[in-house]
Scaffold this motif. Structure first.
Motif, mmCIF file in Angstrom:
data_model
loop_
_atom_site.group_PDB
_atom_site.id
_atom_site.type_symbol
_atom_site.label_atom_id
_atom_site.label_comp_id
_atom_site.label_asym_id
_atom_site.label_seq_id
_atom_site.Cartn_x
_atom_site.Cartn_y
_atom_site.Cartn_z
ATOM 1 N N CYS A 1 0.933 -1.229 0.054
ATOM 2 C CA CYS A 1 0.123 -0.092 0.135
ATOM 3 C C CYS A 1 0.914 1.102 0.078
ATOM 4 O O CYS A 1 2.071 1.233 0.559
ATOM 5 C CB CYS A 1 -1.066 0.189 1.150
ATOM 6 S SG CYS A 1 -2.334 1.199 1.324
ATOM 7 N N VAL A 2 0.197 2.440 -0.576
ATOM 8 C CA VAL A 2 1.013 3.320 -0.710
ATOM 9 C C VAL A 2 0.788 4.419 0.562
ATOM 10 O O VAL A 2 -0.673 4.462 0.860
ATOM 11 C CB VAL A 2 0.817 4.224 -2.138
ATOM 12 C CG1 VAL A 2 1.418 5.605 -2.051
ATOM 13 C CG2 VAL A 2 1.446 3.388 -3.130
ATOM 14 N N VAL B 1 -3.552 5.099 5.602
ATOM 15 C CA VAL B 1 -2.560 4.288 6.158
ATOM 16 C C VAL B 1 -1.145 4.976 5.759
ATOM 17 O O VAL B 1 -0.977 5.937 5.135
ATOM 18 C CB VAL B 1 -2.435 2.949 5.512
ATOM 19 C CG1 VAL B 1 -3.671 2.151 5.758
ATOM 20 C CG2 VAL B 1 -2.018 2.864 4.144
ATOM 21 N N ASP B 2 -0.370 4.873 6.933
ATOM 22 C CA ASP B 2 1.010 5.322 7.055
ATOM 23 C C ASP B 2 1.969 4.212 7.646
ATOM 24 O O ASP B 2 1.229 3.073 7.687
ATOM 25 C CB ASP B 2 1.234 6.640 7.653
ATOM 26 C CG ASP B 2 0.569 6.498 9.094
ATOM 27 O OD1 ASP B 2 0.625 5.389 9.623
ATOM 28 O OD2 ASP B 2 0.109 7.544 9.609
ATOM 29 N N GLY B 3 3.210 4.645 7.728
ATOM 30 C CA GLY B 3 4.311 3.616 8.381
ATOM 31 C C GLY B 3 3.686 2.730 9.496
ATOM 32 O O GLY B 3 4.269 1.763 9.896
ATOM 33 N N SER B 4 3.038 3.532 10.359
ATOM 34 C CA SER B 4 2.657 2.830 11.580
ATOM 35 C C SER B 4 1.876 1.902 11.421
ATOM 36 O O SER B 4 1.329 1.376 12.448
ATOM 37 C CB SER B 4 2.091 4.100 12.514
ATOM 38 O OG SER B 4 0.979 4.856 12.037
ATOM 39 N N ASP B 5 1.129 1.879 10.500
ATOM 40 C CA ASP B 5 0.029 0.681 10.229
ATOM 41 C C ASP B 5 0.458 -0.544 9.455
ATOM 42 O O ASP B 5 -0.252 -1.446 9.216
ATOM 43 C CB ASP B 5 -1.265 1.076 9.307
ATOM 44 C CG ASP B 5 -1.909 2.552 9.932
ATOM 45 O OD1 ASP B 5 -2.184 2.389 10.939
ATOM 46 O OD2 ASP B 5 -2.108 3.423 9.117
ATOM 47 N N PHE C 1 4.875 0.747 0.121
ATOM 48 C CA PHE C 1 5.333 1.195 -1.079
ATOM 49 C C PHE C 1 6.354 2.498 -0.707
ATOM 50 O O PHE C 1 5.307 3.394 -0.177
ATOM 51 C CB PHE C 1 4.869 1.062 -2.284
ATOM 52 C CG PHE C 1 4.401 -0.406 -2.698
ATOM 53 C CD1 PHE C 1 5.185 -1.471 -2.788
ATOM 54 C CD2 PHE C 1 3.093 -0.478 -3.208
ATOM 55 C CE1 PHE C 1 4.871 -2.682 -2.818
ATOM 56 C CE2 PHE C 1 2.762 -1.865 -3.398
ATOM 57 C CZ PHE C 1 3.347 -2.948 -3.472
ATOM 58 N N ASN C 2 7.355 2.764 -0.955
ATOM 59 C CA ASN C 2 7.930 4.134 -0.701
ATOM 60 C C ASN C 2 7.604 4.705 0.764
ATOM 61 O O ASN C 2 6.855 5.648 0.756
ATOM 62 C CB ASN C 2 7.374 5.165 -1.757
ATOM 63 C CG ASN C 2 7.858 4.850 -3.246
ATOM 64 O OD1 ASN C 2 8.985 4.108 -3.408
ATOM 65 N ND2 ASN C 2 6.880 4.863 -4.070
ATOM 66 N N CYS C 3 7.924 3.811 1.811
ATOM 67 C CA CYS C 3 7.655 4.117 3.169
ATOM 68 C C CYS C 3 7.965 5.677 3.421
ATOM 69 O O CYS C 3 7.259 6.500 4.326
ATOM 70 C CB CYS C 3 8.129 3.267 3.912
ATOM 71 S SG CYS C 3 6.869 1.690 4.493
#
Length: 469
Positions: A117-118, A178-182, A204-206
């Motif tokens: 996910c982006v 969503v973001d990196g914490s998810d 993808f591309n965190c």
């Protein structure tokens, strides 16, 4: 008769001599289950893993209670299109002689997948045919574990960092923005706590990629701030990072509108001072998204009327920070500087420039004022370039007056001629009508009989005898 008994005994002996066929089948949740049926199979019995009781799900004389039998050439197959954990168990084939022909031990496996996910997008998890009220969704992350959905309710919305981010429909569960914490493991289970789906979320591309925003000076900027965002920060080349929201500072151009999911941060109108980076933070104190704003010069062609006032908006700039230049083929004049009209003494614009807190006005504008009006800020940056376009609007009252006067003027100028012409036409018409009536009367035989010629006076008409007749 003896032949039939011999065949039955032989079949029974052969059947007893066969070794029992036991097979193990592993099927992933939601996939198709297919069991090959022997030609001598009379019925199919199912025994659930969780229940000791068994029942016949298919026989030659009845329709199947679950699944269906499909013929393929000389073979028959018992098929369940989409298996669930309720289909897990033993499938026993009984032959025509009442003996067990084969046993299939079916095990249903959980679905597993790695989903990318982006950042900033939504994660969608299918319910795979489960009832909304039966599902449960759990999250297992690096630092914490949470139950996001239970019995179809988004209980995760009450958790810190997930406020309002869990949406449930009849077919799927969505984790918004969503973001990196998810990043972590999401486990979907049914009402009996069987694990249906395991999803490993990767990014993808965190590393957050900023979203580029472009606005023309004077336009509006909107940044959404749903309830799962904690704050909004701003930074630029000339200004250190500062909190725009939540902030106690009141500003006429910058404000927050709405609440809940519809909360928005608005700048209206945008100026060059708003160029920079806008950062949204979530409740885990992690950067969720970044926006970079770039502002461009506005160029307009504005309609105006000859003799009216031509207005140039300051678009949020302070009055004392603006400068207005007028240029055309013949002139290059500074009309306003630091908010003051400096060229009122100029013959062409004498006493026709006025400055207010929100705009600059050119009074009684005419065709000779055609050109470009350039507004700049205190740093000499072009804010807008406006070119007047003269339009000529129709005057409805004058048109109505002309429509009313035209018939009267025609009557005054040509009244006698029209009257004489109408009189002659009427006389000619009357004479024609009289002559036509006389002519018609003479041609009518009935009217002619009524007007026979009379005998001359003094003469008596002589009666003729019958002989003379």
């Amino acid at each position: 008769m003896w032949v039939l008994w011999i065949l039955l005994l032989t079949g029974n002996f052969i059947t007893e001599s066969w070794s029992l066929d036991v097979s193990h089948l592993s099927v992933t949740y939601g996939q198709q289950l297919s069991i090959t049926m022997m030609s001598v199979t009379d019925k199919l019995e199912f025994t659930s893993v969780n229940k000791e009781q068994s029942y016949i799900i298919w026989s030659r004389n009845a329709q199947p209670k679950k699944g269906k039998v499909i013929s393929s050439g000389e073979e028959n197959h018992f098929v369940i299109k989409s298996v669930t954990f309720d289909d897990q168990g033993n499938y026993t084939q009984w032959n025509l002689w009442g003996k067990v022909g084969s046993v299939h031990l079916v095990k249903v496996l959980s679905k597993r997948r790695i989903q990318g996910c982006v950042p900033g997008k939504n994660l969608s998890i299918s319910m795979d045919g489960l009832s909304k009220d039966d599902v449960k969704l759990q999250f297992f992350g690096k630092d914490f574990n949470l139950t996001l959905v239970e019995h179809g309710l988004p209980v995760g919305n009450n958790q810190f960092g997930y406020w309002g981010r869990i949406h449930i429909t009849s077919k799927s569960i969505q984790v918004l923005i969503v973001d990196g914490s998810d990043v972590g493991k999401y486990i979907l289970s049914d009402h009996e706590n069987n694990t249906v789906t395991i999803i490993i979320l990767s990014m993808f591309n965190c590393e957050l990629q900023p979203t580029q925003l472009k606005r023309i000076h004077g336009q509006q900027l909107i940044i959404k701030l749903p309830i799962w965002y904690k704050k909004l920060e701003f930074s630029s080349e000339k200004e250190k990072q500062s909190v725009l929201w939540p902030s106690c500072a009141q500003h006429t151009r910058k404000y927050v509108k709405g609440s809940g999911y519809k909360r928005q941060f608005i700048i209206n109108p945008v100026t060059y001072n708003d160029q920079g980076t806008y950062t949204r933070w979530n409740y885990r104190d992690q950067v969720s998204s970044v926006f970079k704003l770039e502002v461009f010069t506005a160029t307009h062609i504005k309609d105006c009327e000859d003799g009216k006032t031509f207005t140039i908006s300051l678009d949020g700039l302070a009055k004392e920070d603006v400068t207005l230049l007028f240029t055309n083929e013949d002139s290059n004049i500074t009309l306003v500087e630091h908010g003051l009209p400096v060229n009122n003494s100029h013959n062409h614009f004498s006493e026709r420039i006025q400055v207010t807190s929100s705009d600059i006005q050119v009074l009684n504008i005419g065709v000779s004022d055609m050109g470009n009006y350039t507004l700049t800020d205190h740093e000499g940056r072009k804010v807008k370039v406006i070119t007047p376009h003269f339009v000529y609007k129709a005057k409805p009252l004058l048109a109505l007056l002309l429509l009313l006067l035209i018939p009267a003027l025609i009557c005054c100028c040509y009244g006698d001629k029209i009257y004489k012409k109408c009189t002659r036409s009427t006389t000619t018409t009357a004479a024609s009508t009289t002559m036509s009536a006389v002519k018609t009367e003479n041609q009518n035989p009935l009217l002619a009989d009524k007007k026979k010629p009379k005998a001359p006076a003094g003469r008596t008409p002589v009666k003729q005898s019958p002989a003379q007749k």
